[in-house]
Design a protein around this motif. Structure first.
Motif, PDB file in Angstrom:
ATOM      1  N   VAL A   1       1.523  -4.472  -6.860  1.00  0.00           N
ATOM      2  CA  VAL A   1       1.105  -3.995  -5.529  1.00  0.00           C
ATOM      3  C   VAL A   1       0.007  -4.860  -4.915  1.00  0.00           C
ATOM      4  O   VAL A   1      -0.183  -4.848  -3.702  1.00  0.00           O
ATOM      5  CB  VAL A   1       0.663  -2.509  -5.547  1.00  0.00           C
ATOM      6  N   LEU A   2      -0.725  -5.623  -5.754  1.00  0.00           N
ATOM      7  CA  LEU A   2      -1.754  -6.528  -5.209  1.00  0.00           C
ATOM      8  C   LEU A   2      -1.381  -8.003  -5.401  1.00  0.00           C
ATOM      9  O   LEU A   2      -2.210  -8.881  -5.194  1.00  0.00           O
ATOM     10  CB  LEU A   2      -3.117  -6.255  -5.859  1.00  0.00           C
TER      11      LEU A   2
ATOM     12  N   CYS B   1       4.429   5.641  -8.012  1.00  0.00           N
ATOM     13  CA  CYS B   1       4.786   4.864  -6.812  1.00  0.00           C
ATOM     14  C   CYS B   1       4.359   5.619  -5.554  1.00  0.00           C
ATOM     15  O   CYS B   1       3.824   5.013  -4.616  1.00  0.00           O
ATOM     16  CB  CYS B   1       6.290   4.600  -6.776  1.00  0.00           C
ATOM     17  N   ASN B   2       4.590   6.929  -5.523  1.00  0.00           N
ATOM     18  CA  ASN B   2       4.213   7.700  -4.331  1.00  0.00           C
ATOM     19  C   ASN B   2       2.707   7.675  -4.103  1.00  0.00           C
ATOM     20  O   ASN B   2       2.242   7.610  -2.969  1.00  0.00           O
ATOM     21  CB  ASN B   2       4.707   9.147  -4.461  1.00  0.00           C
ATOM     22  N   CYS B   3       1.943   7.705  -5.178  1.00  0.00           N
ATOM     23  CA  CYS B   3       0.476   7.636  -5.047  1.00  0.00           C
ATOM     24  C   CYS B   3       0.077   6.262  -4.504  1.00  0.00           C
ATOM     25  O   CYS B   3      -0.755   6.150  -3.600  1.00  0.00           O
ATOM     26  CB  CYS B   3      -0.175   7.911  -6.399  1.00  0.00           C
ATOM     27  N   LEU B   4       0.702   5.205  -5.034  1.00  0.00           N
ATOM     28  CA  LEU B   4       0.374   3.852  -4.573  1.00  0.00           C
ATOM     29  C   LEU B   4       0.748   3.676  -3.098  1.00  0.00           C
ATOM     30  O   LEU B   4       0.025   3.032  -2.334  1.00  0.00           O
ATOM     31  CB  LEU B   4       1.093   2.812  -5.451  1.00  0.00           C
ATOM     32  N   VAL B   5       1.875   4.267  -2.686  1.00  0.00           N
ATOM     33  CA  VAL B   5       2.271   4.205  -1.270  1.00  0.00           C
ATOM     34  C   VAL B   5       1.203   4.910  -0.417  1.00  0.00           C
ATOM     35  O   VAL B   5       0.797   4.411   0.641  1.00  0.00           O
ATOM     36  CB  VAL B   5       3.677   4.822  -1.074  1.00  0.00           C
ATOM     37  N   ALA B   6       0.709   6.045  -0.919  1.00  0.00           N
ATOM     38  CA  ALA B   6      -0.362   6.757  -0.184  1.00  0.00           C
ATOM     39  C   ALA B   6      -1.616   5.877  -0.080  1.00  0.00           C
ATOM     40  O   ALA B   6      -2.412   6.017   0.847  1.00  0.00           O
ATOM     41  CB  ALA B   6      -0.680   8.077  -0.878  1.00  0.00           C
TER      42      ALA B   6
ATOM     43  N   GLU C   1       3.518  -1.060  -0.536  1.00  0.00           N
ATOM     44  CA  GLU C   1       4.901  -1.027  -0.013  1.00  0.00           C
ATOM     45  C   GLU C   1       5.856  -1.120  -1.192  1.00  0.00           C
ATOM     46  O   GLU C   1       5.906  -2.154  -1.869  1.00  0.00           O
ATOM     47  CB  GLU C   1       5.133  -2.234   0.899  1.00  0.00           C
ATOM     48  N   ILE C   2       6.594  -0.054  -1.445  1.00  0.00           N
ATOM     49  CA  ILE C   2       7.511  -0.027  -2.597  1.00  0.00           C
ATOM     50  C   ILE C   2       8.848   0.540  -2.146  1.00  0.00           C
ATOM     51  O   ILE C   2       8.905   1.617  -1.550  1.00  0.00           O
ATOM     52  CB  ILE C   2       6.951   0.856  -3.744  1.00  0.00           C
ATOM     53  N   GLU C   3       9.912  -0.189  -2.439  1.00  0.00           N
ATOM     54  CA  GLU C   3      11.260   0.319  -2.141  1.00  0.00           C
ATOM     55  C   GLU C   3      11.985   0.634  -3.435  1.00  0.00           C
ATOM     56  O   GLU C   3      11.764  -0.026  -4.449  1.00  0.00           O
ATOM     57  CB  GLU C   3      12.065  -0.746  -1.392  1.00  0.00           C
ATOM     58  N   GLY C   4      12.891   1.613  -3.355  1.00  0.00           N
ATOM     59  CA  GLY C   4      13.708   1.950  -4.530  1.00  0.00           C
ATOM     60  C   GLY C   4      13.061   2.980  -5.442  1.00  0.00           C
ATOM     61  O   GLY C   4      13.473   3.118  -6.597  1.00  0.00           O
ATOM     62  N   ILE C   5      12.060   3.703  -4.930  1.00  0.00           N
ATOM     63  CA  ILE C   5      11.352   4.687  -5.759  1.00  0.00           C
ATOM     64  C   ILE C   5      12.356   5.698  -6.329  1.00  0.00           C
ATOM     65  O   ILE C   5      13.197   6.223  -5.605  1.00  0.00           O
ATOM     66  CB  ILE C   5      10.256   5.414  -4.939  1.00  0.00           C
TER      67      ILE C   5
END
Ligand code: UD1
Length: 427
Positions: free
Chosen positions: A183-184, A204-209, A213-217
């Motif tokens: 993510v970094l 992944c949802n926490c990182l998106v918050a 940017e993550i696809e395919g969660i």
């Protein structure tokens, strides 16, 4: 040292509130190292491993504040702020007590350009290597060095760069480290054969918050577009599917019924399928899942597998439950080579189990008898509690510190549902 004393034979009945997931919170906490802004985690379970991880984060320079501790301790939240990273080393003393410490590797490397983590070594449930974690860091440009029991990962000048990671084997921990590092990282990272456990979707949802940017969660193919920086967030930890599954086994083995308040059926497809096959009536309700025994327990054949397969973390509890089924069950452990330490202890309580290679043959018996027992890991300890709930007479489960790592206030929750159970402090 504390022990748990159970006088068995009482059918459970009532409501048990399911806590925040241990396996989620231990990968959400290190996310705080990815930003200088505060990360607040709600629905934090009260577990020894959460305290241990908090101390590890403090040691890396993060400040931590617990809120809601006065409210009986349930539903606490923790704010973590890593304004600056004071140390990039996770010392042996933390890692040997808590394997999840390896999950600071990705975040420290991504944020500070370097991470030194003690090698975890073997543990009670087998040899647990970290080669997949290290290969993933290398795919993002890191250089790895091993010395004196420690692994050091260094990012190139200018930081990690996105890359392609294809896991040869599904690994929950390595997927988590890869996601937290990517993510970094500069540019895009693709992760193939990623673990799909619900706790990874939670991560992944926490990182998106936090701005990632993550696809395919939720799938085994994740694409991550690295960011220059992440911000803070407030995030609610998902319910513990293993705790919920464990209490469902408690209802089954005692011939009782329980409302598992807060449990999420979509996180537990194979656990619920297994419980239905054993003969439990299961109903999704507004607040959670209701489980009720419905006649004698039936034998089943199950193999552990990565999600959505049957979780290794439920194998010991199912085995305890199946010692009382009418017939012979076969349980095969495919994730860890040495996860049957509960077998001899269950045998001391009258269970009929034979281990043939990776498969345990469990012949149902009419009665279990109480005994003094102990186990060497968390889920094995829970299997002994379950056996104790069904056994004639008194069972004393020693080494309660294993249970305290992963079950929030076990004796209070089971006691409120009608179990005759107490914690005994000695010395
Ligand atoms: C595993 C379980 C997880 C469970 C946790 C605690 C799976 C896939 N993972 O997660 O559900 O909550 O234990 O009991 O069910 N491996 C390597 N090299 C590595 C990493 C792992 O060979 O670098 C192997 C392990 O030995 C194991 C398998 O991969 O056989 C899966 O391990 P992994 O998912 O990484 O373990 P945990 O993250 O601890």
């Amino acid at each position: 040292m504390d022990s748990i004393l159970i006088r068995g034979g009482k059918p459970l009945s009532g409501t048990i509130a399911i806590s925040g997931a241990k396996n989620a919170v231990l990968t959400l906490m290190p996310c705080a190292l990815l930003t200088d802004r505060p990360l607040t985690l709600e629905n934090l379970p009260r577990l020894a491993d959460v305290d241990g991880f908090m101390h590890l984060l403090n040691q890396h320079g993060a400040s931590t504040t617990l809120e809601g501790a006065g409210n009986g301790g349930f539903g606490r939240s923790m704010s973590i702020r890593a304004g600056r990273i004071a140390s990039t080393t996770a010392p042996y003393d933390f890692v040997r007590k808590m394997r999840a410490s390896i999950l600071v590797l990705g975040p420290l490397l991504a944020r500070a350009g370097e991470a030194t983590v003690s090698m975890p070594g073997g543990c009670a449930i087998g040899n647990r290597p970290i080669d997949l974690h290290l290969k993933a860091m290398e795919a993002l440009g890191a250089e790895i060095e091993l010395a004196q029991g420690y692994v050091t990962a260094r990012a190139p000048d200018g930081g990690l760069v996105g890359g392609d990671i294809s896991f040869a084997q599904v690994s929950v921990g390595a997927t988590e480290n890869a996601v937290m590092a990517a993510v970094l990282a500069r540019g895009e990272t693709r992760i193939e054969n990623a673990a799909r456990e619900p706790e990874i979707a939670d991560l992944c949802n926490c990182l998106v918050a936090m701005g990632a940017e993550i696809e395919g969660i939720g799938t085994d193919n994740l694409t991550i577009c690295g960011q220059d920086r992440l911000g803070g967030a407030t995030y609610r930890v998902m319910p513990d599917r293993i705790e919920a599954g464990s209490y469902a086994c408690a209802a089954a083995i005692t011939g009782g019924e329980l409302q598992l308040e807060g449990a999420r059926a979509s996180d537990m497809p194979s656990i619920l399928a297994g419980l239905r096959e054993v003969g439990l009536a299961i109903e999704e309700t507004d607040g959670g899942i209701h489980v009720a025994s419905d006649g004698p327990l039936r034998p089943v054949t199950l193999s552990t597998a990565p999600f959505p397969g049957f979780p290794t973390d439920m194998q010991a509890q199912f085995m305890a439950m199946l010692t009382r089924a009418e017939g012979t069950s076969l349980l095969t452990e495919t994730i860890f080579e040495n996860r049957y330490m509960h077998v001899p202890e269950l045998a001391r309580m009258g269970a009929d189990i034979e281990v043939r290679g990776r498969t345990a043959v469990v012949k149902g018996v009419d009665h279990l008898v109480g005994a003094q027992v102990m186990a060497t890991d968390l889920r094995a300890s829970m299997s002994l509690v379950l056996a104790g709930l069904a056994a004639d007479g008194e069972t004393q489960v020693l080494r309660v510190y294993h249970l305290d790592r992963g079950y929030e206030r076990l004796e209070e929750k089971l006691g409120a549902a009608g179990a005759d159970i107490e914690r005994v402090s000695e010395g």
